[in-house]
Write an enzyme that holds these catalytic residues in place. Structure first.
Site, PDB file in Angstrom:
ATOM      1  N   ASP A 132       0.821  -1.221   0.000  1.00 16.01           N
ATOM      2  CA  ASP A 132       0.000   0.000   0.000  1.00 16.01           C
ATOM      3  C   ASP A 132       0.851   1.266   0.000  1.00 16.01           C
ATOM      4  OD1 ASP A 132       1.043  -0.052   2.550  1.00 16.01           O
ATOM      5  OD2 ASP A 132      -0.884  -0.200   3.587  1.00 16.01           O
ATOM      6  N   HIS A 134       3.291   1.965   2.172  1.00 15.78           N
ATOM      7  CA  HIS A 134       3.790   2.436   3.469  1.00 15.78           C
ATOM      8  C   HIS A 134       5.316   2.328   3.547  1.00 15.78           C
ATOM      9  CE1 HIS A 134       3.066  -1.826   5.316  1.00 15.78           C
ATOM     10  NE2 HIS A 134       4.354  -1.692   5.077  1.00 15.78           N
TER      11      HIS A 134
HETATM   12  P1  PGA Z   1       8.221  -6.915   3.188  1.00 17.96           P
HETATM   13  O1  PGA Z   1       7.552  -5.669   3.895  1.00 17.96           O
HETATM   14  O2  PGA Z   1       9.670  -6.602   3.069  1.00 17.96           O
HETATM   15  O3  PGA Z   1       7.972  -8.058   4.135  1.00 17.96           O
HETATM   16  O4  PGA Z   1       7.570  -7.088   1.875  1.00 17.96           O
HETATM   17  C1  PGA Z   1       7.901  -4.384   3.462  1.00 17.96           C
HETATM   18  C2  PGA Z   1       7.164  -3.371   4.302  1.00 17.96           C
HETATM   19  O5  PGA Z   1       6.057  -3.664   4.783  1.00 17.96           O
HETATM   20  O6  PGA Z   1       7.694  -2.272   4.478  1.00 17.96           O
END
Ligand code: PGA
Length: 256
Positions: A132, A134
């Protein structure tokens, strides 16, 4: 923003690791901002293999779950010690991770900010990106000026992180995260993203308008940002060819 597109997660990670290694050699007492999640795992493995000197390095992690015991296997405290800190010669008292079990959380958030200031600010902040958009746990609509504070995760992030906890219901809903304003004060930001499930968020962050709906888009306002992507994560970028062209034609003095 400098967009670096590589064929594989390992190749993109190698670029990021070289940037960090160079910083630690040039500034042995550097202050690093660190991230958790699947994305930086390869980075930490690669840095460990580089056998760098961490003895004077100070670290600040982006975020932590509220209420999860520190020893819980999914706490970011456990994650960092298991995947990086126990494998390098870092001094325990130079490691900082938000305290998700503090009695007075707002106060501990303010103290976290204070400690970053006392350390001289963050030289380089490692970032992942959520599906999303973030960064840290600054979910869409987070204030672009926010500081370290409590946030409630979106349903989407709980779903995304269910794989670590066995179910969506088991994912803590509340977290402490550095704010977007905090991240923007790092002297350099280094964002990594791999896989097609990140392609949309990456394209919006890099090529879309600056908006709190995609918090990573604020990085367009930061003077020193490198974005290390594998091909699938870059697959929605309209200007991917230009970004490749720039990287291939870097002057010698600028090569990584
Ligand atoms: P992920 O998460 O590395 O597990 O894909 C990234 C994030 O949520 O910032």
């Amino acid at each position: 923003m400098e967009i670096i597109i590589q064929p594989t997660p390992q190749a993109a990670t190698d670029v990021a690791a070289r940037i960090i290694a160079r910083l630690l050699r040039e500034k042995p007492d550097a202050v690093l901002g660190l991230a958790t999640g699947s994305t930086p795992l390869l980075l930490y493995r690669t840095l460990i293999a580089m056998d760098l000197d961490w003895s004077r390095v100070t670290t600040f992690n982006l975020d932590e779950y509220i209420g999860l015991p520190r020893e819980h296997p999914q706490s970011y405290h456990s994650f960092m010690w298991e995947n990086l800190f126990q494998h390098v010669n870092i001094a325990k008292d130079r490691v900082h991770i938000p305290d998700g079990n503090a009695k007075d959380i707002p106060r501990s958030c303010n103290e976290y900010e204070e400690r970053i200031r006392e350390a001289g600010g963050i030289d380089l902040q490692v970032l992942g990106i959520g599906t999303d958009g973030h960064i840290g746990f600054n979910e869409p609509t987070s204030s672009l000026a926010s500081r370290t504070r409590i946030k409630t995760l979106t349903r989407q992030t709980c779903k995304d992180n269910a794989r670590f906890f066995g179910s969506e219901q088991a994912v803590p809903k509340h977290v402490i995260t550095m704010g977007i304003g905090t991240i923007m004060e790092a002297r350099q930001n280094l964002l990594l993203a791999f896989g097609t499930n990140k392609a949309r968020a990456v394209a919006e962050a890099v090529e879309g308008p600056i908006t709190s709906i995609n918090p990573a888009s604020i990085l367009q306002m930061h003077p020193v940002v490198k974005v290390c992507l594998d091909e699938p994560a870059a697959s929605n970028l309209q200007r991917a060819d230009y970004f490749r062209w720039v990287y291939e034609n870097k002057p010698e003095w600028q090569t990584l």
